[in-house]
Scaffold this active site. Structure first.
Site, PDB file in Angstrom:
ATOM      1  N   ASN A  73       0.837  -1.201   0.000  1.00  0.00           N
ATOM      2  CA  ASN A  73       0.000   0.000   0.000  1.00  0.00           C
ATOM      3  C   ASN A  73       0.866   1.243   0.000  1.00  0.00           C
ATOM      4  OD1 ASN A  73      -0.194   1.674   2.773  1.00  0.00           O
ATOM      5  ND2 ASN A  73       0.421  -0.425   3.208  1.00  0.00           N
ATOM      6  N   ASN A 132       4.576   5.400  15.568  1.00  0.00           N
ATOM      7  CA  ASN A 132       4.764   4.862  14.216  1.00  0.00           C
ATOM      8  C   ASN A 132       6.079   5.374  13.660  1.00  0.00           C
ATOM      9  OD1 ASN A 132       4.712   4.179  11.548  1.00  0.00           O
ATOM     10  ND2 ASN A 132       2.545   4.664  11.233  1.00  0.00           N
ATOM     11  N   PHE A 133       7.125   4.582  13.875  1.00  0.00           N
ATOM     12  CA  PHE A 133       8.449   4.897  13.321  1.00  0.00           C
ATOM     13  C   PHE A 133       8.723   3.997  12.114  1.00  0.00           C
ATOM     14  CE2 PHE A 133      10.322   6.138  17.760  1.00  0.00           C
ATOM     15  CZ  PHE A 133       9.505   7.238  17.790  1.00  0.00           C
ATOM     16  N   CYS A 135       6.384   3.556   9.026  1.00  0.00           N
ATOM     17  CA  CYS A 135       5.731   3.694   7.726  1.00  0.00           C
ATOM     18  C   CYS A 135       6.761   4.027   6.648  1.00  0.00           C
ATOM     19  CB  CYS A 135       4.669   4.790   7.810  1.00  0.00           C
ATOM     20  SG  CYS A 135       3.751   4.958   6.282  1.00  0.00           S
ATOM     21  N   ASN A 200       6.719  -3.349  10.823  1.00  0.00           N
ATOM     22  CA  ASN A 200       5.931  -2.536   9.917  1.00  0.00           C
ATOM     23  C   ASN A 200       6.116  -3.117   8.511  1.00  0.00           C
ATOM     24  OD1 ASN A 200       4.544  -0.326   8.649  1.00  0.00           O
ATOM     25  ND2 ASN A 200       5.046   0.893  10.466  1.00  0.00           N
ATOM     26  N   THR A 201       5.579  -2.468   7.519  1.00  0.00           N
ATOM     27  CA  THR A 201       5.618  -3.036   6.167  1.00  0.00           C
ATOM     28  C   THR A 201       6.996  -2.875   5.531  1.00  0.00           C
ATOM     29  OG1 THR A 201       4.779  -0.961   5.325  1.00  0.00           O
ATOM     30  CG2 THR A 201       3.168  -2.710   5.746  1.00  0.00           C
ATOM     31  N   CYS A 342       2.135 -42.891  -2.480  1.00  0.00           N
ATOM     32  CA  CYS A 342       2.677 -42.185  -3.648  1.00  0.00           C
ATOM     33  C   CYS A 342       1.675 -42.196  -4.800  1.00  0.00           C
ATOM     34  CB  CYS A 342       3.982 -42.848  -4.073  1.00  0.00           C
ATOM     35  SG  CYS A 342       4.708 -42.128  -5.570  1.00  0.00           S
ATOM     36  N   CYS A 352      14.896 -33.521  -6.769  1.00  0.00           N
ATOM     37  CA  CYS A 352      16.158 -34.030  -6.218  1.00  0.00           C
ATOM     38  C   CYS A 352      17.263 -33.981  -7.269  1.00  0.00           C
ATOM     39  CB  CYS A 352      15.967 -35.442  -5.688  1.00  0.00           C
ATOM     40  SG  CYS A 352      17.428 -36.066  -4.826  1.00  0.00           S
TER      41      CYS A 352
END
Lengths: 466, 436
Positions: A73, A132-133, A135, A200-201, A342, A352
């Site tokens: 966002n 809010n440190f 954003c 945070n994001t 299986c 593998c």
């Protein structure tokens, strides 16, 4: 029956499920509906001088047909006047006194401005403050949000300003957009923070429209880096929360955030020490109702495990995360395929061969072929054999029925076999196998005492280099 | 190519598609469900070995044109095979999802999605850049085997001429597939695409007397002539009110037959019998019976075809053999299996009202017609070939499709033609024949 009540940094909580500061906590009407649905707390959409948002604001990453594996966002903090937000906080607290309301704050980096904001938020009745440190978009360009959170000195300074006047617990919300999240956590603790919230994001560009060449979200032909969240970020968040909680200089009550959408995610964050969890993306996807199973599922799991309170298991996994050098080099596991389960997709075989250690085979050769070496058909040889085979449509009357496969589901030729002497126990086959419990990793005793890399190098007198 | 074809609106309306096209969203969901098996069983089960996970994952990635190209690489009739293949016993029948308690991936419908998209966008079948070789091959017969052979030879740079005796090319793909599975126009669209590759298609019947000239003019000859006339009933009462199943199907598909009687009896219980019976229903018959001299466990129709016929309201009369036809009444005798395991006709008689009787008891081999093409070996009316190369006992002749396999599916014919093309290319010294 499990008791989900908890006390977080002195705040009484009816359960550990909080809504993160985000669109789901934009206004009082929403928060009250969330509380009705079962949420124990809400961190209000960040309050500060009202901003102007752009349109559009969100973009997401879909994966294999599933929507919103990750969401980003570029929306800023609340676009509503401070006094409106505070009046609604007061109203919510009046109607829901037992529910937690935390005011998330972000204002200009001036002491007097912060003092004023803290007082007003507490006067409105909020149970705590979240600074809010973190954003990462927009606000950081104006010297707020992650611009503060990325500089430990600033983070500490502002925390100190807040603590000068705060009467309620102060949470510092950490940004993950930093080399070592512990640096800011330590600064916050140094500044007197009562608790932390993380993460945070994450800075992100989710994708680019291949027709317009404009990254998403598109704002009139341009985009901007946005904050990434949702299921995709959970492993990053879990790692960061763990590293903070395992660091004595950082550790504080933690409200964990990052890709939490189910009781399982919540349990995992609690196991690395979180006190509460915060949820946003899952609610933006499915609505407040998801909390019902978060509460029910966590209670059920606690009952099954014999935990009566959250404290009974909080942090249990912390001692189980260690540095690589402390892992036991003499622990060996190998893959085992349950042939009766299986389905013959052979994804383990190709994974593998191409992605691991070439020890899952489809030719059923077992034992030495060339000297002491097992020689196996390479994957493309099987493909070439298939492509040059002659297949016809089986007509019931004209063609004999297919040979019975006994009790196996898949034809024997398609059930791979693990060369256990070559298997390094990497797990990859069990990860790609689409059948639950078909490939399991079994411990193979090696007859040696546990030994770590640190112990081995110490014994050999080797100086560790990297 | 031959005459332009205009579908009959009434027929199109009465034969709506059995399985409608997937929407883009549905195709994406289904494509994402595919596990992307390695060396996948669906690919192995396909006679033309279409790389199924490859084309499905291209749909999932949004590369639908690439998906269609990867289908065409293996099967130039990928569009019609997507519609007519009995996927239940082929790719979808071998899907590992069966073992996972899930429905198999809808491979046929995904293939159709890719091919519809391809032709809908007017894309061309890619032809490998090869120098035009001074080699000419004649494909006799215009059905799936010849088309499969011709397209593959074109990819190797060989010049190909297909000789087809009917008005429209495509053989049974055009004339013999139930309209609700594959429309004539869809078969023709595919043939046009093959012509665009540089394959020449001539609407000309090749008689016995023409083979000497073909041998002189062409370096190799592929026989994709299919089977001969349908078997006759050979019962007293003559041919009045009798129409064989393939004539019925071709007739309604081309709009020449718009109705059958009110009562229809289809004799035999193979897939063609089912198609004829269902078609009779759709053409307005009130009562349609399938009369079979054995029981349901011995029918050669696929189970899902039988189920479909039941849904359409077709009735089945088991253990009955027609013995006489008179004035719209079919007289049948009861049959049974004796102790020696032989089918015997009993005394009991049943009368069945049938304005139209439709024999669907197989096609006769073309042996008589072809056996005089010198030195080509036959067995049980079928051309004897080396399965891997389609080579006959005559160095210049190759063969595939129904005239070799006795009458199987479209996809089997395409696979035969493709293998024969590689056999021909190798015999003519053309190197670098594509693999896969």
């Amino acid at each position: 029956m499990a008791n989900l009540k908890t006390t977080f940094a002195g705040i009484e909580c009816i359960n550990p499920f909080w809504l993160a500061s985000a669109p789901p906590t934009n206004c009082g009407e929403q928060v009250m509906r969330a509380f009705d649905a079962g949420w124990g707390g809400a961190v209000w959409k960040t309050i500060g001088e009202p901003i102007t948002n752009v349109s559009s604001r969100y973009s997401s990453v879909d994966w294999a047909g599933q929507r919103m594996m990750g969401l980003n966002n570029i929306e800023l903090i609340s676009d509503r006047p401070i006094e409106v937000n505070l009046a609604e906080i007061a109203e919510v607290k009046r109607r829901y006194p037992k529910h937690v309301v935390i005011a998330s704050l972000m204002v200009e980096s001036r002491r007097d401005v912060w003092h004023e904001m803290v007082k007003r938020a507490e006067d409105a009745g909020s149970d705590g403050l979240e600074l809010n440190f973190g954003c990462p978009h927009g606000m950081s360009e104006r010297g707020m949000g992650s611009a503060v959170g990325q500089v430990p000195e600033y983070a500490q300074m502002i925390t100190e300003w807040v603590k000068e006047v705060a009467r309620t617990p102060v949470l510092v919300k950490l940004t993950p957009n930093i080399t070592d999240i512990r640096l800011v956590a330590r600064a916050a603790k140094q500044g007197g923070a009562d608790a932390l919230s993380a993460i945070n994001t994450i800075n992100s560009i989710t994708g680019i429209d291949l027709n317009t060449f404009t990254p998403r979200p598109n704002v009139d032909g341009k985009s901007s880096h946005g904050g990434y969240c949702g299921p995709a970020v959970k492993p990053i968040a879990l790692n960061m929360v763990q590293s903070v909680m395992a660091d004595p200089a950082s550790v504080l009550p933690m409200s964990a955030i990052g890709g939490i959408g189910s009781w399982r995610d919540a349990a995992e964050f609690l196991l690395v020490g979180a006190g509460t969890v915060q949820v946003c993306t899952a609610v933006m996807h499915y609505g407040y109702r998801i909390v019902e199973d978060m509460i029910d599922g966590l209670s059920q799991w606690m009952d099954e495990k014999g935990f009566s309170t959250l404290d009974d298991f909080r942090g249990l996994s912390l001692p189980r995360v260690t540095e690589w050098k402390h892992l036991n080099l003499n622990y060996k596991i190998v893959a085992q395929i349950d042939e009766s389960l299986c389905i013959g997709c052979d994804l383990c075989h190709i994974a593998c061969w191409d992605g691991a250690h070439q020890c899952i085979h489809t030719d059923r050769v077992s034992g030495p072929v060339d000297g002491h070496v097992e020689v196996h058909r390479k994957p493309m040889e099987a493909v070439h054999a298939t492509m040059s085979s002659i297949a016809v449509t089986r007509i019931p009357k004209m063609d004999p029925p297919a040979v019975s496969q006994g009790h196996y589901k898949a034809p024997l030729a398609r059930i791979p076999r693990v060369d256990e002497t070559e298997c390094v126990g990497c797990n990859l086959c069990s990860l790609v196998c689409p059948v639950e419990d078909c490939i399991t990793m079994k411990e193979v005793p090696v007859g040696l005492a546990p030994e770590t890399w640190e112990e081995r190098t110490a014994k050999l007198g080797i100086v560790e280099q990297c | 190519m031959g005459t332009a074809f205009t579908p009959h609106a009434g027929i199109t309306a009465r034969f709506p598609e059995l399985k409608p096209a997937l929407t883009p969203q549905a195709a994406m969901v289904e494509a994402n469900r595919c596990l992307n098996c390695f060396d996948a069983p669906c690919t192995a089960a396909c006679p033309t070995h279409i790389d199924v996970p490859r084309f499905i994952k291209k749909i999932a990635s949004g590369n639908v044109a690439g998906s269609a190209r990867s289908i065409l690489e293996a099967n130039v009739l990928g569009g019609s095979c997507a519609r007519v293949c009995p996927v239940e016993v082929l790719c979808e029948g071998s899907c590992v999802m069966h073992h996972r308690a899930e429905k198999p991936i809808m491979i046929g419908r995904l293939q159709r999605y890719a091919m519809d998209n391809f032709y809908g966008r007017g894309l061309q079948i890619p032809v490998r850049q090869r120098p035009e070789l001074p080699l000419r091959v004649a494909c006799v017969g215009g059905g799936p085997a010849s088309l499969g052979c011709a397209a593959e030879l074109r990819q190797a740079g060989v010049q190909v001429t297909v000789f087809d005796k009917r008005d429209l090319a495509g053989g049974l793909n055009t004339y013999g597939v139930a309209e609700y599975k594959l429309r004539v126009s869809e078969s023709l669209r595919e043939i046009e695409a093959i012509q665009s590759m540089g394959v020449e298609i001539l609407q000309r019947e090749i008689g016995l007397e023409d083979f000497a000239a073909l041998e002189r003019e062409f370096d190799a000859i592929f026989l994709g002539v299919g089977l001969g006339e349908m078997h006759r009933l050979r019962i007293p009462g003559g041919d009045a009110g009798v129409m064989d199943a393939l004539d019925l199907i071709a007739g309604y598909k081309t709009g020449e037959i718009l109705s059958v009687g009110r009562t229809v009896a289809v004799i035999g219980c193979g897939n063609t019998a089912i198609d004829a019976a269902v078609a009779s229903k759709r053409l307005g018959a009130d009562e349609v019976h399938i009369v079979y001299r054995r029981g349901p466990e011995e029918m050669s129709a696929f189970g899902f075809e039988y189920e479909h016929a039941l849904q359409e309201g077709v009735k089945f009369l088991w253990w009955r053999q027609p013995i006489a036809l008179e004035a719209g009444t079919l007289l049948c005798a009861e049959t049974s299996i004796n102790e020696a395991g032989e089918l015997v006709v009993g005394e009991m008689r049943t009368q069945l009202t049938a304005e139209v009787v439709v024999p669907a008891i197989g096609q006769s081999p073309l042996a008589e017609w072809l056996s005089s093409v010198k030195g080509i070996q036959f067995a049980k009316g079928r051309v004897v070939v080396d399965r891997a190369t389609g080579a006959t006992s005559h160095a210049k002749y190759f063969a595939g499709g129904d005239c070799v396999n006795g009458g199987r599916e479209v996809v089997d014919a395409v696979a035969d033609g493709k293998r024969a093309a590689r056999g021909i290319a190798a015999a003519l010294g053309v190197m670098e024949v594509a693999h896969g």
